[in-house]
Design an enzyme around this catalytic site. Structure first.
Site, short mmCIF file in Angstrom:
data_model
loop_
_atom_site.label_atom_id
_atom_site.label_comp_id
_atom_site.label_asym_id
_atom_site.label_seq_id
_atom_site.Cartn_x
_atom_site.Cartn_y
_atom_site.Cartn_z
N ASP A 1 44.80 34.93 39.01
CA ASP A 1 45.75 34.63 40.45
C ASP A 1 46.75 33.83 39.84
O ASP A 1 46.26 32.69 39.33
CB ASP A 1 45.10 34.86 41.34
N1 URA Z 1 39.78 37.41 41.96
C1 URA Z 1 40.79 37.52 42.63
O1 URA Z 1 40.22 37.19 44.21
N2 URA Z 1 41.53 36.46 42.00
C2 URA Z 1 41.38 36.40 40.52
O2 URA Z 1 42.25 35.61 40.08
C3 URA Z 1 40.31 36.66 40.04
C4 URA Z 1 39.25 37.35 40.79
#
Ligand code: URA
Length: 263
Positions: free
Chosen positions: A107
């Site tokens: 993310d």
């Molecule tokens: N899980 C999440 O919620 N975000 C990420 O970036 C990776 C795994």
């Protein structure tokens, strides 16, 4: 190094191996000026002149495997700069010649280990849901997780897209307001860690990926990359090969490399 003709054609990106065999059978391939219709011929892609329909094969790009310590506030995309001038991982990959793409996605606000490669076959295997490659995250959450909530994370959390697979939790530390855990999951659903913690009542405040399969982030400085060592590449390939006999080849339509698939 000599390789089978159909493999050399596939490695140059002209056709799949099966299609390459068809091309050979159809007499559309020449080696050093001679039509090659026999299966099983070997060529040295560097020294032999292989042509398909009269055009030279381009030499295959060497495989590159890179680990980036992605900072928070950076989009996992190679476009760039992103929407509203947001930074993208591309800005952190200067100096890498082959076009490597992210294996999965972190993310925008997640930090940590992001693997990038131009080895498409390996990337697809590592992302395939049936391989269950473990990924470990350091997670800071709001509030203090109790033992029942930890057991829920470990045994499976009911999310809108189904029950999560069993996870491992290691308590790292806590204050009156926050807790830090290491969470290891073996799936790659979108925003999975954030959704799991939200479901047990503890929103994620900070997320960092520490491990991806056999790879460890270690002390790679934030915003920097390094090429994987040969033993790391070997271990990664071993993980991807392990469960292969029972697993159909991943279909590109189901597994996106560098796409919107969080892991
Ligand atoms: N899980 C999440 O919620 N975000 C990420 O970036 C990776 C795994």
């Amino acid at each position: 190094m000599e390789v089978r003709l159909q493999k050399a054609i596939a490695a140059a990106g002209v056709a799949s191996r099966r299609k390459a065999e068809e091309l050979i059978r159809q007499g559309r391939v020449t080696i050093n000026g001679r039509v090659a219709t026999e299966m099983g011929l070997k060529v040295d892609p560097v020294h032999d002149h292989v042509k398909v329909d009269g055009s030279h094969l381009k030499p295959a790009a060497p495989k590159a495997y890179v680990m980036l310590n992605k900072p928070g506030g950076v989009l996992t995309t190679l476009e760039g700069p992103g929407e509203e001038g947001r930074l993208t991982v591309r800005q952190f990959l200067r100096g890498i010649k082959p076009r490597v793409v992210p294996v999965g996605r972190l993310d925008y606000d997640t930090e940590g280990l992001l693997l990038l490669t131009n080895d498409g076959a390996l990337a697809q295997r590592l992302l395939h849901p049936r391989y269950h490659v473990p990924k470990t995250y350091l997670v800071k959450v709001s509030g203090v997780l109790d033992d029942a909530q930890i057991r829920t994370l470990e045994s499976g959390v009911r999310l809108e897209d189904g029950l999560t697979r069993p996870a491992q939790v290691r308590k790292v530390r806590k204050t009156e307001e926050n807790s830090w855990i290491e969470l290891t999951i073996s799936e790659g659903r979108t925003h999975q860690v954030k959704r799991m913690l939200q479901a047990v009542g503890h929103p994620v405040l900070k997320l960092k990926r520490l491990r991806f399969g056999p790879l460890k982030l270690g002390n790679l400085p934030i915003g920097e990359y390094r090429f994987l060592t040969d033993p790391e590449i070997h271990r990664l390939k071993t993980v991807a090969a392990k469960s292969s006999p029972s697993i159909p080849s991943p279909s590109p339509s189901r597994v996106r490399v560098g796409g919107r698939l969080a892991s």
